[in-house]
Design a protein around this motif. Structure first.
Motif, PDB file in Angstrom:
ATOM      1  N   ASP A  33      36.409 -10.839 -20.084  1.00  0.00           N
ATOM      2  CA  ASP A  33      35.232 -11.141 -19.855  1.00  0.00           C
ATOM      3  C   ASP A  33      35.097 -11.113 -18.106  1.00  0.00           C
ATOM      4  OD1 ASP A  33      34.077 -11.509 -22.160  1.00  0.00           O
ATOM      5  OD2 ASP A  33      35.602 -13.371 -22.216  1.00  0.00           O
ATOM      6  N   TRP A  34      35.932 -10.763 -17.793  1.00  0.00           N
ATOM      7  CA  TRP A  34      35.481 -10.495 -16.270  1.00  0.00           C
ATOM      8  C   TRP A  34      35.715  -9.554 -15.806  1.00  0.00           C
ATOM      9  CZ3 TRP A  34      38.131 -14.351 -12.977  1.00  0.00           C
ATOM     10  CH2 TRP A  34      38.256 -15.614 -13.444  1.00  0.00           C
ATOM     11  N   ASN A  35      34.735  -9.326 -14.692  1.00  0.00           N
ATOM     12  CA  ASN A  35      34.112  -7.917 -14.473  1.00  0.00           C
ATOM     13  C   ASN A  35      34.747  -7.323 -13.045  1.00  0.00           C
ATOM     14  OD1 ASN A  35      31.986  -7.565 -15.872  1.00  0.00           O
ATOM     15  ND2 ASN A  35      30.918  -9.193 -14.893  1.00  0.00           N
ATOM     16  N   VAL A  37      34.643  -6.360  -8.948  1.00  0.00           N
ATOM     17  CA  VAL A  37      33.658  -6.248  -8.489  1.00  0.00           C
ATOM     18  C   VAL A  37      34.049  -5.976  -6.533  1.00  0.00           C
ATOM     19  CG1 VAL A  37      32.301  -8.078  -9.085  1.00  0.00           C
ATOM     20  CG2 VAL A  37      33.572  -8.868  -7.634  1.00  0.00           C
ATOM     21  N   ASP A  43      39.124  -4.849  -4.142  1.00  0.00           N
ATOM     22  CA  ASP A  43      38.228  -5.496  -5.460  1.00  0.00           C
ATOM     23  C   ASP A  43      39.154  -6.545  -5.579  1.00  0.00           C
ATOM     24  OD1 ASP A  43      37.367  -2.204  -6.398  1.00  0.00           O
ATOM     25  OD2 ASP A  43      39.468  -1.793  -6.833  1.00  0.00           O
ATOM     26  N   ARG A  47      34.310 -14.225 -12.697  1.00  0.00           N
ATOM     27  CA  ARG A  47      34.217 -14.899 -13.980  1.00  0.00           C
ATOM     28  C   ARG A  47      33.172 -15.737 -13.779  1.00  0.00           C
ATOM     29  NH1 ARG A  47      36.107 -16.097 -19.955  1.00  0.00           N
ATOM     30  NH2 ARG A  47      34.260 -16.029 -20.414  1.00  0.00           N
ATOM     31  N   THR A  87      36.657 -16.765  -8.749  1.00  0.00           N
ATOM     32  CA  THR A  87      36.857 -15.239  -8.077  1.00  0.00           C
ATOM     33  C   THR A  87      38.326 -14.896  -7.795  1.00  0.00           C
ATOM     34  OG1 THR A  87      34.125 -14.412  -7.526  1.00  0.00           O
ATOM     35  CG2 THR A  87      36.104 -12.846  -6.738  1.00  0.00           C
TER      36      THR A  87
END
Length: 115
Positions: A33-35, A37, A43, A47, A87
Motif C-alpha cells: 500500500d506504499w508508493n 515517490v 526516492d 502512504r 514518508t
C-alpha cells in the motif's frame, strides 16, 4: 524470510549505498500500500492513512513517532484532520534503504491498531 516488520533496523551511515533496484523490487511487495515517490531527486516511500477524526490521526502520528524514535530513524509525518501522510527515506544516503521498508511495515502494524 522474516516478516519485514520484525526485522532489525541497522544504523545507516552516509557512505552506504541506497537500496538497489533489485532490492526495492523484492521489498516493495511486502508493503503493497506504499508508493515510491520522488522528492528533491530522492526516492521515498509514502502512504496516507485515513481516520475518523483529528484526535485519532494525532494519536497515530504519536505512535509512529515513538516507534521511529526507538530505532533512531525518523519519517516525515503530515497530520491533518482525519488523515496522516507518512514518508520514509534515509536522509544520510538521499534515498531508500532496507530500514525504510522495515519502518513502513511497522507503520502498517501501528495503523491496524486504529482500524
Amino acid at each position: 524470510m522474516a516478516v519485514l516488520a520484525q526485522q532489525t533496523c541497522i544504523p545507516c551511515r552516509g557512505d552506504m549505498p541506497p537500496a538497489s533496484a533489485a532490492e526495492i523490487a523484492a521489498l516493495a511487495p511486502q508493503v503493497p500500500d506504499w508508493n515510491i515517490v520522488k522528492s528533491n531527486g530522492e526516492d521515498r516511500l509514502e502512504r496516507t492513512y485515513l481516520f475518523a477524526d483529528f484526535k485519532s490521526a494525532l494519536a497515530f502520528s504519536q505512535r509512529v513517532g515513538e516507534a521511529a524514535d526507538r530505532v533512531g530513524h525518523h519519517p516525515a509525518i503530515l497530520t491533518e484532520w482525519g488523515k496522516v501522510t507518512v514518508t520514509w527515506w534515509t536522509h544520510a544516503i538521499h534515498g531508500l534503504h532496507r530500514n525504510d521498508f522495515i519502518m513502513a511495515a511497522r507503520t502498517d502494524e501501528i495503523a491496524r491498531a486504529f482500524s
